[in-house]
Scaffold this motif. Structure first.
Motif: not given
Lengths: 620, 465
Positions: B246-266
């Motif tokens: 669960v913890m590893i998945s959570l970390t990967l998810l956070a990184i994924l969201f971080f990357l997506i939001l970073r490139f998509m947000s203004s």
């Protein structure tokens, strides 16, 4: 209040669940094997088909161990309806309590399931599985029950294969089968609870051959444990293969006759075909009917009884009983003396009763006569010459050298060591060497006079009847032997490698003729000790032995082979606590056996009658 | 409607096509699962697949009817429709129970489940009520009114009892959240009654619903994984405790969201986004760890009670039967699956997984099509849900938007709970997988829901005329 941003919260939550589920599905379906294994446990049943065991034939192609169909009465609780305990108990002839007890036993006892995640063990009884309620019933037994089974839904019969012994003979040779122990299941994945394994004799020794190859059928089953279809169209299934038949050297007629002769006696008969080393008969008395050991019910009923029987019917005497060979041992001492050159066939020694006791007979002027008379002082002298060859000044050092040399000779006759016979439960016997006596008397504290009883086969010398018979075979062959064995061929294959190797004794062939001549005189000349083994049409060569027994009556021994040239049979007969010497009981028994084997007829009916009527069992 | 314009003008084909694809996949799975050798005909109406064909046909017919009626009717008649479904819910309580629940209205097998249709009634009335209030002036009264619209059918459903549908009704809380009706006024009133405190809004109060959902969801996942050990056969039998997975998945998810939001947000939002992801990650890890170690630290009898509640008791043939068998079926699918009609654990014939053609239909699907099939299915549902959110956001009328969100959230709940219980992430509460599970009521109610949405959407331009 800006509500537009909230759609992103909703989108994020939705995506979060979608992504987490995708990851989880990837774990479960692709990475983690646990669930695949669990699914196999649930739905795919591996059904093992145990083939019938290989059957056993005697040397004349008579089936002596075969298979017979038996029946298990199976029960499946999920299909039981309105079970009437009283009626059922009546049907199988039990009390109501016994039926209830058996149910409890099944529920408690039938295996356990180990949970992979927690490691906990829990009972694996399942109502949808079938369990044997009654095991191993004969056709007659099931027939009475089967007719009424339709009144008891959930009960049905299942076929199983078990042994049968058409001749009731040779129990100590063939052994028996019984259910595998938990340790055996852990050790060898072949076995599953309820399987049978060879427990003694040939069944045990040739277990791996006889058991054959199990067939495995993979089936997909439903939650109610019904087979739905074969798994993957039977791609992974294997066909059960029966074990190959074992062709034995045993002559079951001779075996049966031997058992008959030794009825009401304790003792052994071992007969070997000298040219091949094949065991023709191996009689252990008293014995038991192998049919008593068919199936769990019979074994639990009969085994304790036989085990506690003071006459030890389960004890394979020919293989495991270690007896002093008595005077039959003089043959070997003569051979060693000849080979060592310390005597010649013409050597004569006076029958001097002051050194060792003897019976009344003229002094032997040559070796052959000494054998005929079985003159104790003569062989005392011969053995003394072997042990004390005056190679060293000190009599003690000299004796040490001499005895070790003597022991080496004895080992070359297969004594003092386990013969590699294809059966379990063999004992090595005992041939004392210098170390042996050093332990008793101290280093260089003994000489021939201390150990002289070895010259007449008493004292520390111990042989099994199998070894005695093998000595007869070696002399019959004039110097060599194949390790005695039971199985001539396994299916199409010949005997095991170890039985194709000729073993030579350390005594040259030329020295044997005089011994053979002596043995002929024992049986065929007047004054010979083994006259009662004499046959009309064949020359029997033999040697008697009377083993003094501090615990009771003397043992009666006889080793022999026949005919004199191109011998067909070598035999040793050992009868415990017979009231009389080797010539009186063992010799006629051997003679009858030889005649039975060679001619299939018995001419000396009186002799046979006397032997049959003799009772040395201690029980009248 | 303008003259000469087809009734399918402005029709959202994308949503409709996904709906049809799911219908077809569902039908084929029902056929394969309930397959009966003696009745191989797909249209054999004595078999479940034959019946399902009737339900689908009937649903499509209902859809056509929906399209022929002017969309305005749903807003106007929302109160009678809601009351009608409530009456049905009351009547059903006097019916003889089937499988321990009074959920069926009708005779024998040809019955309907009013609870399925109550969702539509509730969605319509809730949309009308919320769309008619001025959100900026929301009071405790508005909150209570909206809540009682949901609460009444919830109570009736619970009386049947039908815990699954009861839980599904909480999906409307998400709709209320989107529309700004939160529990904040209540929390504010309570907070501000303390002397010296004067809040205009609280962050927790505002985002209470999604927060609660995420907390409950993550806690459930953590609890259910807490006892599990994942074995990696391909990686030399590496074994990892469920907590760390669960913890590893959570970390990967956070990184994924971080990357997506970073490139998509203004550029303006970037710092805020980074902050949200980091804070979210820390809070989520904290929650997972607390739940995990809290659970592990419990006394055995307390653990047992929770495990019993979650259907987690380690007894593969007893209480945990369904979940264990279902997971074995799903997990044994492998990457490519066992092949169509080859399910060995979850077919109706083998019957290792009960209800495998209704509530557990994901099992045979996952077993037959493997990870490839399940990932496509998850993708289709994700697409459908996001498409409905997209449709909702393009509506000019608040009624349409709120209704669309209701549909999206109901479907989301069904998706999350139904698949969740097949993969050990949700307790076993029987609710159908939309458009997939065998069953007339759910098929018809979901289809009607969908067609009303499509109809409202196709007429969205007329709303302001």
């Amino acid at each position: 209040m800006n509500l537009d941003g909230r759609k992103y919260v909703i989108i994020t939550v939705t995506l979060l669940v979608g992504i987490i589920y995708s990851i989880r599905l990837f774990y479960m379906q692709v990475v983690d094997e646990t669930w695949t294994l669990r699914a196999q446990e649930i739905a795919e049943k591996r059904k093992e088909i145990t083939p019938p065991r290989g059957v056993l034939f005697d040397r004349n192609k008579k089936k002596i161990v075969s298979n017979r169909t038996y029946f298990n009465l199976m029960m499946k609780e999920s299909e039981m309806k309105n079970f009437d305990t009283v009626a059922f108990a009546k049907l199988i002839g039990w009390t109501r309590e016994e039926v209830r007890e058996r149910f409890k036993e099944i529920v408690k006892g039938e295996g356990t399931y180990r949970n992979k995640h927690t490691g906990k063990r829990s009972s694996n009884y399942q109502k949808i599985r079938a369990y044997p309620f009654l095991k191993e019933m004969t056709l007659e037994e099931i027939a009475t029950i089967a007719a009424h089974l339709e009144d008891f839904p959930g009960f049905y019969e299942e076929v199983t294969s078990m042994r049968s012994y058409p001749y009731s003979n040779g129990a100590n040779i063939v052994g028996y089968l019984s259910e595998v122990y938990r340790e055996e299941i852990d050790e060898d994945p072949f076995y599953k609870p309820g399987n049978n394994i060879g427990r003694a004799g040939l069944e045990r020794f040739y277990e791996k051959e006889l058991r054959g190859r199990k067939g495995i059928k993979y089936i997909v089953t439903s939650a109610l444990n019904n087979a739905i279809e074969s798994y993957a169209d039977g791609k992974y299934d294997t066909i059960a293969k029966q074990g190959p038949p074992l062709n034995l050297g045993i002559d079951i007629i001779l075996q049966a006759y031997g058992e008959k002769l030794l009825a009401n006696k304790r003792g052994c008969i071992v007969a070997i075909e000298p040219a091949t080393g094949e065991i023709l008969a191996l009689v252990s008395a008293p014995t038991y009917d192998p049919n008593l050991f068919i199936g769990k019910r019979n074994i639990s009923k009969n085994y304790p009884k036989l085990l506690l029987d003071p006459s030890k019917p389960l004890y394979p005497r020919p293989l495991a009983a270690e007896y002093p060979p008595g005077s039959t041992f003089k043959l070997l001492n003569s051979l060693i003396g000849l080979q060592e050159g310390v005597i010649t066939p013409e050597s004569g020694f006076p029958c001097n009763k002051s050194v060792v006791g003897c019976h009344n007979h003229p002094s032997a002027g040559n070796l052959a006569d000494a054998i005929k008379f079985s003159c104790n002082p003569y062989f005392y002298a011969v053995t003394r010459r072997i042990i004390q060859q005056n190679k060293e000044k000190s009599v003690f050092v000299d004796a040490e050298i001499g005895l070790n040399l003597w022991a080496k000779y004895m080992h070359s006759f297969g004594l003092g060591q386990n013969l590699e016979t294809d059966i379990t439960g063999l004992r090595p016997g005992s041939i004392p060497d210098a170390n042996y006596y050093d332990k008793w008397y101290g280093h260089h504290r003994w000489a021939f006079s201390t150990i002289r009883s070895i010259s007449i086969g008493q004292g520390e010398v111990m042989l099994t009847p199998l070894q005695m018979a093998n000595i007869a075979a070696i002399i019959a062959n004039r110097g060599w032997y194949y390790t005695p064995h039971f199985v001539k061929s396994i299916g199409q294959d010949g005997p095991l490698e170890q039985f194709k190797k000729k073993h030579y004794s350390m005594v040259d062939a030329k020295h044997y003729e005089v011994i053979v001549e002596g043995m002929r005189r024992v049986v065929h000349e007047s004054g010979g000790t083994g006259k009662r083994a004499k046959l009309k049409d064949y020359i029997v060569c033999g040697k008697t032995g009377t083993v003094q027994n501090p615990h009771g009556e003397d043992h009666s021994v006889f080793v022999a082979f026949a005919p004199m040239y191109k011998p067909k049979i070598a035999i040793a007969v050992f009868i415990e606590n017979a009231k009389g010497g080797g010539g009186l009981w063992a010799a006629p028994t051997a003679g009858l056996m030889i005649e039975k084997y060679l001619t299939r007829k018995i001419t000396e009916k009186d002799r046979e009658k006397i032997i049959l009527e003799a009772n040395f069992s201690g029980i009248k | 409607m303008r003259k000469g314009e087809s009734i399918v003008a402005h029709f959202d084909w994308a949503l409709f096509v996904v709906y049809i694809i799911l219908l077809i996949m569902g039908l084929s799975t029902v056929y394969s699962t309930a397959y009966n050798e003696d009745h191989p005909n797909f249209f054999d109406f004595s078999q479940k697949y034959g019946k399902q064909v009737i339900w689908v046909g009937f649903s499509l017919f209902l859809g056509l009817l929906v399209f022929l009626i002017d969309s305005d009717i749903y807003r106007k008649f929302s109160i009678p429709i809601y009351l009608f479904t409530l009456i049905l819910l009351v009547i059903v309580l006097f019916m003889p129970p089937v499988n321990g629940a009074r959920a069926w209205l009708g005779i024998g097998t040809m019955g309907i489940q009013p609870a399925e249709f109550a969702k539509i009634g509730t969605a319509l009335l809730l949309s009308r009520v919320i769309s008619s209030v001025n959100i900026k002036q929301q009071t405790v009264r508005t909150v209570l009114l909206a809540n009682s619209i949901i609460l009444i059918p919830m109570v009736l459903v619970l009386l049947q009892p039908d815990a699954g549908t009861f839980v599904v009704f909480t999906s409307f809380l998400f709709v209320m959240y989107r529309e700004g009706i939160t529990y904040d006024p209540i929390i504010l009133k309570a907070l501000n009654s303390i002397p010296g405190i004067k809040f205009k809004e609280t962050w927790v109060g505002t985002h209470f619903i999604p927060l609660l959902f995420v907390v409950v969801f993550l806690s459930l996942v953590t609890l259910l994984m807490s006892n599990e050990v994942i074995q990696f056969d391909s990686l030399s039998n590496l074994k990892i405790a469920g907590y760390w997975v669960v913890m590893i998945s959570l970390t990967l998810l956070a990184i994924l969201f971080f990357l997506i939001l970073r490139f998509m947000s203004s550029r303006r939002d970037r710092n805020r986004v980074v902050l949200i992801v980091i804070i979210g990650y820390i809070l989520a890890s904290g929650l997972v760890s607390t739940v995990n170690f809290g659970f592990q630290g419990l006394a055995d009898h307390q653990k047992d009670r929770i495990e019993l509640f979650l259907g987690l008791k380690e007894d593969p043939d007893g209480e945990d039967y369904n979940r264990n068998r279902a997971m074995a079926a799903v997990g044994s699918g492998g990457f490519l699956g066992k092949g169509y009609n080859k399910a060995s654990v979850s077919s109706v014939e083998s019957n290792h997984v009960p209800e495998s053609e209704t509530d557990f239909i994901f099992c045979p699907f996952a077993e037959e099509w493997g990870f490839l099939g399940t990932i496509i299915l998850v993708f289709l549902y994700m697409f459908m849900l996001l498409r409905i959110v997209f449709i909702a956001e393009r509506q000019r009328s608040a009624f349409n938007r709120i209704y669309a969100y209701s549909v999206a959230m109901i479907l989301f709940y069904h998706f999350a709970i139904n698949i969740g219980m097949n993969i050990g992430f949700a307790p076993v509460i029987g609710i159908p997988l939309p458009f997939f599970s065998y069953g007339g009521s759910s098929m018809m109610s979901f289809s009607m829901m969908m067609f009303i949405l499509l109809k409202l959407d196709s007429q969205r331009r007329e709303d302001l005329q």
